[in-house]
Scaffold this motif. Structure first.
Motif, PDB file in Angstrom:
ATOM      1  N   SER A   1       0.851  13.716  10.474  1.00  0.00           N
ATOM      2  CA  SER A   1       1.928  14.491   9.864  1.00  0.00           C
ATOM      3  C   SER A   1       1.517  15.024   8.502  1.00  0.00           C
ATOM      4  O   SER A   1       2.302  15.662   7.834  1.00  0.00           O
ATOM      5  CB  SER A   1       3.143  13.597   9.723  1.00  0.00           C
ATOM      6  OG  SER A   1       2.776  12.453   8.988  1.00  0.00           O
TER       7      SER A   1
ATOM      8  N   ASN B   1       9.329  -4.520  10.555  1.00  0.00           N
ATOM      9  CA  ASN B   1       8.378  -3.577   9.980  1.00  0.00           C
ATOM     10  C   ASN B   1       7.346  -3.173  11.039  1.00  0.00           C
ATOM     11  O   ASN B   1       6.801  -4.023  11.733  1.00  0.00           O
ATOM     12  CB  ASN B   1       7.687  -4.234   8.776  1.00  0.00           C
ATOM     13  CG  ASN B   1       7.058  -3.238   7.840  1.00  0.00           C
ATOM     14  OD1 ASN B   1       7.100  -2.028   8.079  1.00  0.00           O
ATOM     15  ND2 ASN B   1       6.464  -3.729   6.774  1.00  0.00           N
ATOM     16  N   SER B   2       7.096  -1.881  11.118  1.00  0.00           N
ATOM     17  CA  SER B   2       6.175  -1.340  12.121  1.00  0.00           C
ATOM     18  C   SER B   2       5.163  -0.455  11.417  1.00  0.00           C
ATOM     19  O   SER B   2       5.542   0.447  10.674  1.00  0.00           O
ATOM     20  CB  SER B   2       6.986  -0.513  13.120  1.00  0.00           C
ATOM     21  OG  SER B   2       6.204   0.500  13.688  1.00  0.00           O
TER      22      SER B   2
ATOM     23  N   SER C   1      -1.977   7.818  12.823  1.00  0.00           N
ATOM     24  CA  SER C   1      -2.488   8.577  13.975  1.00  0.00           C
ATOM     25  C   SER C   1      -3.954   8.303  14.240  1.00  0.00           C
ATOM     26  O   SER C   1      -4.366   8.209  15.397  1.00  0.00           O
ATOM     27  CB  SER C   1      -2.281  10.073  13.804  1.00  0.00           C
ATOM     28  OG  SER C   1      -1.739  10.407  12.597  1.00  0.00           O
TER      29      SER C   1
ATOM     30  N   ASP D   1      -4.286   2.676   2.675  1.00  0.00           N
ATOM     31  CA  ASP D   1      -3.090   1.845   2.539  1.00  0.00           C
ATOM     32  C   ASP D   1      -3.456   0.510   1.896  1.00  0.00           C
ATOM     33  O   ASP D   1      -4.455  -0.110   2.260  1.00  0.00           O
ATOM     34  CB  ASP D   1      -2.452   1.597   3.906  1.00  0.00           C
ATOM     35  CG  ASP D   1      -1.858   2.871   4.487  1.00  0.00           C
ATOM     36  OD1 ASP D   1      -1.259   3.638   3.710  1.00  0.00           O
ATOM     37  OD2 ASP D   1      -2.021   3.110   5.698  1.00  0.00           O
TER      38      ASP D   1
HETATM   39  P1  AMP Z   1       0.647   9.394  10.109  1.00  0.00           P
HETATM   40  O1  AMP Z   1      -0.730   9.197  10.624  1.00  0.00           O
HETATM   41  O2  AMP Z   1       0.920  10.771   9.690  1.00  0.00           O
HETATM   42  O3  AMP Z   1       1.666   8.854  11.039  1.00  0.00           O
HETATM   43  O4  AMP Z   1       0.786   8.544   8.765  1.00  0.00           O
HETATM   44  C1  AMP Z   1       0.345   7.224   8.702  1.00  0.00           C
HETATM   45  C2  AMP Z   1       0.623   6.648   7.343  1.00  0.00           C
HETATM   46  O5  AMP Z   1       2.033   6.367   7.198  1.00  0.00           O
HETATM   47  C3  AMP Z   1      -0.039   5.321   7.119  1.00  0.00           C
HETATM   48  O6  AMP Z   1      -1.402   5.454   6.754  1.00  0.00           O
HETATM   49  C4  AMP Z   1       0.827   4.753   5.997  1.00  0.00           C
HETATM   50  O7  AMP Z   1       0.465   5.308   4.752  1.00  0.00           O
HETATM   51  C5  AMP Z   1       2.217   5.233   6.367  1.00  0.00           C
HETATM   52  N1  AMP Z   1       2.933   4.162   7.095  1.00  0.00           N
HETATM   53  C6  AMP Z   1       3.091   4.018   8.411  1.00  0.00           C
HETATM   54  N2  AMP Z   1       3.823   2.905   8.706  1.00  0.00           N
HETATM   55  C7  AMP Z   1       4.116   2.308   7.531  1.00  0.00           C
HETATM   56  C8  AMP Z   1       4.818   1.119   7.142  1.00  0.00           C
HETATM   57  N3  AMP Z   1       5.411   0.306   8.011  1.00  0.00           N
HETATM   58  N4  AMP Z   1       4.869   0.822   5.824  1.00  0.00           N
HETATM   59  C9  AMP Z   1       4.291   1.626   4.926  1.00  0.00           C
HETATM   60  N5  AMP Z   1       3.622   2.759   5.214  1.00  0.00           N
HETATM   61  C10 AMP Z   1       3.533   3.106   6.497  1.00  0.00           C
END
Ligand code: AMP
Ligand code: ZN
Length: 431
Positions: free
Chosen positions: A90, A231-232, A236, A300
């Motif tokens: 995204s 929490n999930s 991608s 992260d």
């Molecule tokens: P995308 O690949 O665009 O879906 O974005 C993924 C990113 O969303 C991850 O690298 C995190 O930075 C963030 N993200 C996804 N799930 C979580 C979560 N449970 N807590 C915090 N950040 C999250």
């Protein structure tokens, strides 16, 4: 209690043996891709010399920029006819990156998601309303097939259209929702504004992910809706959601180590840290055909929780994501994560669910400005009351981040609502 008992409770020793076998297979597969062929040659990587998991340190990291540079298919390891789907990130930051899947990748991913859902106590009796965006973003389709595999009735409502979402919950007696925390906060307010008591709905669980949020936000959502929130975590580059998920103990997310090799590194030096130490999460996907990605720097920030979990699953847990190495704000020389500010805001019952952090530079000095909505039920329009809340908030923020922000308390509904990943921070200092 488990979706796949043998794998979820495997001994650490057997897990490591399994990981090594899968790693070697993955390296072989990766070595045919234009990207890794070059990386292996340039770094003199001899796959046969990788004899223990420790040797993974000999491989260089892969970054988001590498994915962009090998756009569109420089990392694809199978003939095009085997690819059945693509997704794109995204664009949490910058341009999106593309991920490909074979039919086996898709069914393995669904299996992993079913495993996550069972870990929260979900069964085929559940009605699962998926309020994550369907499309290129992995959030929607990612959970969809796992929920179906488990046997839930899936309502693919996607994000947005809040009143229709509420209607669907009521008409089809939804028990589990999958939603971003920011949209969930908005949804609760909309439910109340309709004169509905969230406790009277059939909801039991929410899967919250796709963006960072605090423990205080989880508690707030649980209390406001009368549900358990789990929490999930996913991204991608590593499939999408399903990478790590909380079990019923809600104390860190099990990261499925038969699919991923997990490392935590010092983001500045790249040094691998010990379990328990906080740093950047680095993941190697060891169960994917179309696009094997090695030592991916997620950006992260988290830590491995090495202690065994009471649920009996042996796979390590990771802690709540603290933020990203690239979303850390430096305000007047102080490192601040938006999640720290959120934690303070969410502890105030008078504060509503929507907020923005705005950064400006005035006369070469950093200024932080926080706009936050009040919670309608506890606000009676009294100026004295506003001043009192403001000064309490300032005090709490000062104590935590040593910064004195300007605070605007706004009427409920004055900030734009979030329906997907929320944009909370507006940094105007570089403009
Ligand atoms: P995308 O690949 O665009 O879906 O974005 C993924 C990113 O969303 C991850 O690298 C995190 O930075 C963030 N993200 C996804 N799930 C979580 C979560 N449970 N807590 C915090 N950040 C999250
Ligand atoms: Zn557990």
């Amino acid at each position: 209690m488990y979706w796949n008992n043998n794998v979820e409770t495997i001994s650490r020793k057997d897990l490591e043996t399994l990981q090594l076998t899968k790693l070697k297979k993955t390296l072989q597969a990766a070595s045919v891709t234009p990207f890794y062929k070059k990386v292996f040659t340039e770094n003199n990587i001899n796959i046969d010399a990788i004899k223990t998991l420790e040797h993974i340190k000999d491989l260089p990291f892969t970054t988001k920029n590498d994915l962009r540079l090998s756009y569109p298919d420089g990392m694809v390891a199978v003939p095009k006819k085997m690819v059945v789907r693509m997704h794109a990130s995204s664009g949490t930051t910058g341009k999106s990156t593309v991920i490909f899947y074979t039919a086996k990748d898709i069914s393995d991913w669904a299996d992993l998601v079913a495993r996550c859902m069972v870990a929260t106590g979900a069964t085929q009796d559940d009605v699962f309303q998926n309020m994550m965006g369907y499309g290129l973003f992995t959030g929607g389709l990612g959970l969809h097939y796992g929920a179906e595999m488990l046997g839930c009735m899936v309502i693919p409502s996607s994000s947005g259209n809040t009143l229709r979402q509420i209607q669907l919950i009521q008409d089809f007696e939804t028990t589990i929702i999958h939603i971003t925390p920011s949209y969930c906060l908005h949804m609760v307010e909309a439910i109340r504004a309709e004169g509905i008591d969230p406790y009277e709905l059939t909801l039991k669980k929410a899967y919250l992910g796709a963006e960072p949020y605090s423990e205080a936000t989880r508690k707030k959502i649980e209390e406001q809706c009368g549900i358990d929130a789990y929490n999930s975590y996913g991204l991608s580059e590593m499939n999408g959601p399903g990478v790590a998920f909380e079990c019923t103990y809600k104390n860190g997310m099990h990261i499925w180590e038969d699919y991923y090799i997990v490392e935590i590194i010092n983001p500045e030096t790249g040094e691998v840290l010990q379990p328990g130490e906080e740093g950047e999460l680095v993941l190697t996907h060891i169960n994917r055909e179309a696009m094997p990605i090695l030592r991916y720097r997620t950006r992260d920030l988290t830590r491995i929780i090495p202690e065994p979990c009471q649920c009996g699953r042996t796979h390590y847990r990771i802690d709540r994501i603290k933020g990203r190495t690239d979303d850390m704000l430096i305000v007047s020389g102080v490192n601040v994560f938006p999640s720290q500010i959120e934690t303070v805001l969410m502890k105030f019952p008078e504060i509503g669910n929507n907020y923005q952090i705005i950064l400006d530079r005035e006369n070469n000095l950093d200024r932080m400005h926080i706009k936050v909505e009040l919670y309608s039920k506890l606000f009676h329009g009294d100026i004295k009351e506003i001043d009192h809340i403001k000064s309490k908030l300032k005090e709490a923020l000062k104590a935590l981040i040593t910064i004195n922000p300007r605070i605007d308390l706004l009427e409920p509904g004055s900030l734009p609502p979030s329906e997907g990943k929320a944009k909370r921070v507006f940094d105007n200092r570089m403009l």
